[in-house]
Design a protein around this motif. Structure first.
Motif, PDB file in Angstrom:
ATOM      1  N   SER A   1      14.877  90.712  23.221  1.00  0.00           N
ATOM      2  CA  SER A   1      13.661  90.344  22.607  1.00  0.00           C
ATOM      3  C   SER A   1      12.972  89.137  23.477  1.00  0.00           C
ATOM      4  O   SER A   1      13.931  88.370  23.977  1.00  0.00           O
ATOM      5  CB  SER A   1      13.799  90.153  21.018  1.00  0.00           C
ATOM      6  OG  SER A   1      14.441  88.821  21.050  1.00  0.00           O
ATOM      7  N   LYS A   2      11.693  89.243  23.244  1.00  0.00           N
ATOM      8  CA  LYS A   2      10.834  87.911  23.941  1.00  0.00           C
ATOM      9  C   LYS A   2      11.507  86.722  23.427  1.00  0.00           C
ATOM     10  O   LYS A   2      11.792  85.775  24.159  1.00  0.00           O
ATOM     11  CB  LYS A   2       9.538  88.059  23.900  1.00  0.00           C
ATOM     12  CG  LYS A   2       8.800  87.057  24.619  1.00  0.00           C
ATOM     13  CD  LYS A   2       7.379  87.386  24.630  1.00  0.00           C
ATOM     14  CE  LYS A   2       6.590  86.295  25.215  1.00  0.00           C
ATOM     15  NZ  LYS A   2       5.023  86.357  24.689  1.00  0.00           N
ATOM     16  N   GLN A   3      11.611  86.528  22.000  1.00  0.00           N
ATOM     17  CA  GLN A   3      11.824  85.667  21.497  1.00  0.00           C
ATOM     18  C   GLN A   3      13.568  84.995  21.704  1.00  0.00           C
ATOM     19  O   GLN A   3      13.714  83.961  21.875  1.00  0.00           O
ATOM     20  CB  GLN A   3      12.149  85.777  19.842  1.00  0.00           C
ATOM     21  CG  GLN A   3      10.654  86.041  19.165  1.00  0.00           C
ATOM     22  CD  GLN A   3      10.219  87.430  19.206  1.00  0.00           C
ATOM     23  OE1 GLN A   3      10.852  88.264  19.891  1.00  0.00           O
ATOM     24  NE2 GLN A   3       9.536  87.674  18.352  1.00  0.00           N
ATOM     25  N   GLY A   4      14.256  86.117  21.823  1.00  0.00           N
ATOM     26  CA  GLY A   4      15.734  85.872  22.350  1.00  0.00           C
ATOM     27  C   GLY A   4      15.745  85.211  23.830  1.00  0.00           C
ATOM     28  O   GLY A   4      16.424  84.336  24.102  1.00  0.00           O
ATOM     29  N   CYS A   5      15.056  85.836  24.606  1.00  0.00           N
ATOM     30  CA  CYS A   5      14.904  85.362  25.996  1.00  0.00           C
ATOM     31  C   CYS A   5      14.288  84.006  25.954  1.00  0.00           C
ATOM     32  O   CYS A   5      14.653  83.056  26.868  1.00  0.00           O
ATOM     33  CB  CYS A   5      14.022  86.259  26.812  1.00  0.00           C
ATOM     34  SG  CYS A   5      14.664  87.876  27.204  1.00  0.00           S
ATOM     35  N   GLU A   6      13.495  83.618  25.368  1.00  0.00           N
ATOM     36  CA  GLU A   6      12.489  82.480  25.327  1.00  0.00           C
ATOM     37  C   GLU A   6      13.597  81.195  24.836  1.00  0.00           C
ATOM     38  O   GLU A   6      13.862  80.303  25.297  1.00  0.00           O
ATOM     39  CB  GLU A   6      11.315  82.485  24.451  1.00  0.00           C
ATOM     40  CG  GLU A   6      10.733  81.180  24.745  1.00  0.00           C
ATOM     41  CD  GLU A   6       9.215  81.001  24.142  1.00  0.00           C
ATOM     42  OE1 GLU A   6       8.755  82.303  23.967  1.00  0.00           O
ATOM     43  OE2 GLU A   6       8.682  79.932  23.894  1.00  0.00           O
ATOM     44  N   SER A   7      14.262  81.651  23.760  1.00  0.00           N
ATOM     45  CA  SER A   7      15.140  80.473  23.218  1.00  0.00           C
ATOM     46  C   SER A   7      16.270  80.088  24.085  1.00  0.00           C
ATOM     47  O   SER A   7      16.531  78.845  24.377  1.00  0.00           O
ATOM     48  CB  SER A   7      15.683  81.292  21.756  1.00  0.00           C
ATOM     49  OG  SER A   7      16.849  80.507  21.447  1.00  0.00           O
ATOM     50  N   ILE A   8      16.885  81.200  24.779  1.00  0.00           N
ATOM     51  CA  ILE A   8      17.902  80.835  25.791  1.00  0.00           C
ATOM     52  C   ILE A   8      17.393  80.070  27.040  1.00  0.00           C
ATOM     53  O   ILE A   8      18.020  79.062  27.389  1.00  0.00           O
ATOM     54  CB  ILE A   8      18.745  82.022  25.934  1.00  0.00           C
ATOM     55  CG1 ILE A   8      20.119  81.623  26.717  1.00  0.00           C
ATOM     56  CG2 ILE A   8      18.314  83.114  27.067  1.00  0.00           C
ATOM     57  CD1 ILE A   8      21.054  80.949  25.312  1.00  0.00           C
ATOM     58  N   CYS A   9      16.268  80.618  27.525  1.00  0.00           N
ATOM     59  CA  CYS A   9      15.632  79.822  28.611  1.00  0.00           C
ATOM     60  C   CYS A   9      15.305  78.344  28.272  1.00  0.00           C
ATOM     61  O   CYS A   9      15.626  77.573  28.967  1.00  0.00           O
ATOM     62  CB  CYS A   9      14.601  80.502  29.059  1.00  0.00           C
ATOM     63  SG  CYS A   9      14.976  82.100  29.971  1.00  0.00           S
ATOM     64  N   ARG A  10      14.735  78.388  27.203  1.00  0.00           N
ATOM     65  CA  ARG A  10      14.321  77.088  26.847  1.00  0.00           C
ATOM     66  C   ARG A  10      15.460  76.104  26.443  1.00  0.00           C
ATOM     67  O   ARG A  10      15.495  74.862  26.894  1.00  0.00           O
ATOM     68  CB  ARG A  10      13.257  77.051  25.471  1.00  0.00           C
ATOM     69  CG  ARG A  10      12.614  75.869  25.110  1.00  0.00           C
ATOM     70  CD  ARG A  10      11.598  75.906  24.018  1.00  0.00           C
ATOM     71  NE  ARG A  10      10.620  76.864  24.591  1.00  0.00           N
ATOM     72  CZ  ARG A  10       9.616  76.519  25.286  1.00  0.00           C
ATOM     73  NH1 ARG A  10       9.580  75.347  25.642  1.00  0.00           N
ATOM     74  NH2 ARG A  10       8.406  77.305  25.569  1.00  0.00           N
ATOM     75  N   GLN A  11      16.770  76.409  25.860  1.00  0.00           N
ATOM     76  CA  GLN A  11      17.790  75.586  25.735  1.00  0.00           C
ATOM     77  C   GLN A  11      18.263  75.299  27.049  1.00  0.00           C
ATOM     78  O   GLN A  11      18.548  73.991  27.295  1.00  0.00           O
ATOM     79  CB  GLN A  11      18.691  76.203  24.792  1.00  0.00           C
ATOM     80  CG  GLN A  11      18.177  76.427  23.463  1.00  0.00           C
ATOM     81  CD  GLN A  11      19.168  77.016  22.562  1.00  0.00           C
ATOM     82  OE1 GLN A  11      19.887  76.261  22.095  1.00  0.00           O
ATOM     83  NE2 GLN A  11      18.905  78.349  22.089  1.00  0.00           N
ATOM     84  N   ALA A  12      18.189  75.981  27.889  1.00  0.00           N
ATOM     85  CA  ALA A  12      18.895  75.850  29.335  1.00  0.00           C
ATOM     86  C   ALA A  12      18.035  74.568  30.012  1.00  0.00           C
ATOM     87  O   ALA A  12      18.415  73.733  30.542  1.00  0.00           O
ATOM     88  CB  ALA A  12      18.847  77.010  30.222  1.00  0.00           C
ATOM     89  N   PHE A  13      16.562  74.774  29.905  1.00  0.00           N
ATOM     90  CA  PHE A  13      15.966  73.684  30.378  1.00  0.00           C
ATOM     91  C   PHE A  13      15.957  72.409  29.504  1.00  0.00           C
ATOM     92  O   PHE A  13      15.708  71.472  30.353  1.00  0.00           O
ATOM     93  CB  PHE A  13      14.390  74.243  30.524  1.00  0.00           C
ATOM     94  CG  PHE A  13      13.959  75.151  31.837  1.00  0.00           C
ATOM     95  CD1 PHE A  13      13.924  74.592  32.961  1.00  0.00           C
ATOM     96  CD2 PHE A  13      13.997  76.454  31.870  1.00  0.00           C
ATOM     97  CE1 PHE A  13      13.749  75.348  34.216  1.00  0.00           C
ATOM     98  CE2 PHE A  13      13.968  77.321  32.698  1.00  0.00           C
ATOM     99  CZ  PHE A  13      13.578  76.758  34.173  1.00  0.00           C
ATOM    100  N   GLU A  14      15.853  72.681  28.490  1.00  0.00           N
ATOM    101  CA  GLU A  14      15.988  71.491  27.832  1.00  0.00           C
ATOM    102  C   GLU A  14      17.428  70.466  28.013  1.00  0.00           C
ATOM    103  O   GLU A  14      17.485  69.361  28.202  1.00  0.00           O
ATOM    104  CB  GLU A  14      16.008  71.607  26.226  1.00  0.00           C
ATOM    105  CG  GLU A  14      14.879  71.625  25.400  1.00  0.00           C
ATOM    106  CD  GLU A  14      14.091  70.357  25.775  1.00  0.00           C
ATOM    107  OE1 GLU A  14      14.513  68.972  25.292  1.00  0.00           O
ATOM    108  OE2 GLU A  14      12.860  70.463  26.008  1.00  0.00           O
ATOM    109  N   TYR A  15      18.342  71.287  27.985  1.00  0.00           N
ATOM    110  CA  TYR A  15      19.710  70.635  28.357  1.00  0.00           C
ATOM    111  C   TYR A  15      19.579  69.956  29.881  1.00  0.00           C
ATOM    112  O   TYR A  15      20.011  68.912  30.069  1.00  0.00           O
ATOM    113  CB  TYR A  15      20.752  71.741  28.662  1.00  0.00           C
ATOM    114  CG  TYR A  15      22.106  71.448  28.841  1.00  0.00           C
ATOM    115  CD1 TYR A  15      22.992  70.769  27.734  1.00  0.00           C
ATOM    116  CD2 TYR A  15      22.485  71.156  30.313  1.00  0.00           C
ATOM    117  CE1 TYR A  15      24.061  70.554  28.170  1.00  0.00           C
ATOM    118  CE2 TYR A  15      23.771  70.537  30.659  1.00  0.00           C
ATOM    119  CZ  TYR A  15      24.623  70.242  29.517  1.00  0.00           C
ATOM    120  OH  TYR A  15      26.016  69.622  29.831  1.00  0.00           O
TER     121      TYR A  15
END
Ligand code: IPM
Ligand code: MN
Length: 374
Positions: A182-196
């Motif tokens: 899902s777009k939501q699943g993709c967005e969540s993991i990408c965002r967390q990687a960038f936040e980290y």
């Protein structure tokens, strides 16, 4: 009352050995917690036909987070044979309790640091220090599968003309596993990687995908990754195909900082990364949801070493460090990691994977050595 309630799930095989090691270190740190034992694993499949009993899910609801050892999984036929005789033929089928836990608790993020601690003779290079963000509930491991392929699923899939060729094989000969993202699943993991990356001063985030072949799922992930990347102008966004990435990880692993991937590619690349920093004996992991987390070393249950106390507890101890990070117990996290690093560097007390077969110190000796340096 203790500050934290931690679900305690050794699971199978050497999960018990490394959890005993974890306990020695937690007690030495005087971590203010109550540990609540919870049943999970092969034993409960065999006895009750359920490797993740409901009473365990109840315990998880009532704790802050969970520590988990390891799980034994066997193929379907073997699993059925080991089921209690009175349960056989009742239609039960084995499932991986850790995969189910990730789904059930929506532990959408699997965080897997791979760091070459100085002095570890098993380091592939001494300058590898990266973190994998693996999407943990969707994709190829989402569990939407069939065998044999039901007629109505086949018919629906024929909406895509490429499907037709499998009819000739006979649907009873066709297996189907899906990759749903899902777009939501993709967005969540990408965002967390960038936040980290942002909060840990990392210079790049690399997406590992295969959008040239997996055009829809890989394409979605790639588009979302690029969108999210725009919000983090100070961090470089790199993209690599999974196959090429396996090569790059062997060639120039020191170039990578944060890696982000869907479930299966993340599973694959995280084992590869572990191999660069000493193997699964050093690979820690956290399954993180919005308000709950399960901490487990990346390694499996290694049944042949069960109860022998020979396996390396460092992966488990580094996993405890991840739990401290998540609980924001920063001082404990720092002390524990420093002690682990010292024991690795000194190299005096170490398990067989480092010292050679038959020459290693025990799991508990290593844990005790860590406590001396806390
Ligand atoms: C892991 C393991 C699990 C997975 C298995 C045991 C289901 O390999 O945690 O990486 O593939 O997720
Ligand atoms: Mn794995």
């Amino acid at each position: 009352m203790a500050k934290y309630r931690i679900a305690w799930m050794p699971g199978d095989g050497v999960g018990n050995d490394v959890m005993d090691a974890a306990r020695v270190v937690l007690d030495a740190l005087k971590f203010d917690a109550e540990y609540v034992p919870a049943d999970i694993g092969w034993e409960f499949w065999c006895q009750e036909g359920n490797p993740l009993p409901d009473r365990t899910l109840e315990i998880l609801k009532d704790t802050d987070c969970a520590l988990f050892g390891a799980i034994t999984s066997k193929p379907r036929d073997e699993a059925n044979e080991e089921l209690a005789p009175e349960l056989q033929g009742t239609g039960l089928s084995y499932f991986s309790p850790i995969v189910k836990l990730r789904q059930h608790l929506n532990l959408h993020t699997n965080l897997r640091p791979c760091k070459a601690y100085p002095g570890n003779p098993l380091n592939y290079r001494d300058d590898v220090d990266l973190v994998v963000f693996r999407e943990n509930t969707e994709g190829m491991y989402g569990g939407v599968e069939w065998f044999p392929l039901p007629e109505k699923i086949y018919d629906a899939l024929c909406d895509n003309p490429k499907m037709v060729k499998w009819k000739d094989k006979g649907l009873e000969n066709v297996a189907l596993s899906t990759r749903i993202m899902s777009k939501q699943g993709c967005e969540s993991i990408c965002r967390q990687a960038f936040e980290y990356a942002k909060t840990h001063n990392r210079k790049s985030v690399t997406l590992v995908e295969k959008p040239n072949v997996l055009r829809e799922t890989g394409g979605l992930m790639t588009r979302v990754f690029r969108e999210v990347a725009k919000e983090y102008s100070g961090i470089e966004a790199w993209e690599a195909n999974i196959d090429a990435m396996c090569m790059w990880m062997i060639k120039n692993p020191q170039d990578y900082d944060v890696i982000v991937a869907e479930n299966m590619f993340g599973d694959i690349i995280s084992d590869l990364c572990a191999g660069l920093v000493g193997g699964l004996g050093f690979a820690s992991a956290a399954n993180i949801g919005d308000d709950y987390a399960v901490f487990e070393p990346t390694h499996g249950s290694a049944p042949k070493y069960d109860g022998k106390f020979v396996v390396n507890p460092m992966a488990m101890l580094l996993t405890v460090k991840l739990m401290f990070d998540w609980l924001k117990e920063d001082e404990l996290a720092t002390r524990l990691e420093a002690a682990i690093a010292t024991v690795i560097k000194e190299g005096k007390v170490a398990t067989y994977d480092i010292k050679g077969r038959g020459k290693g110190d025990s799991t508990m000796d290593v844990a005790k050595e860590v406590t001396k340096h806390l």
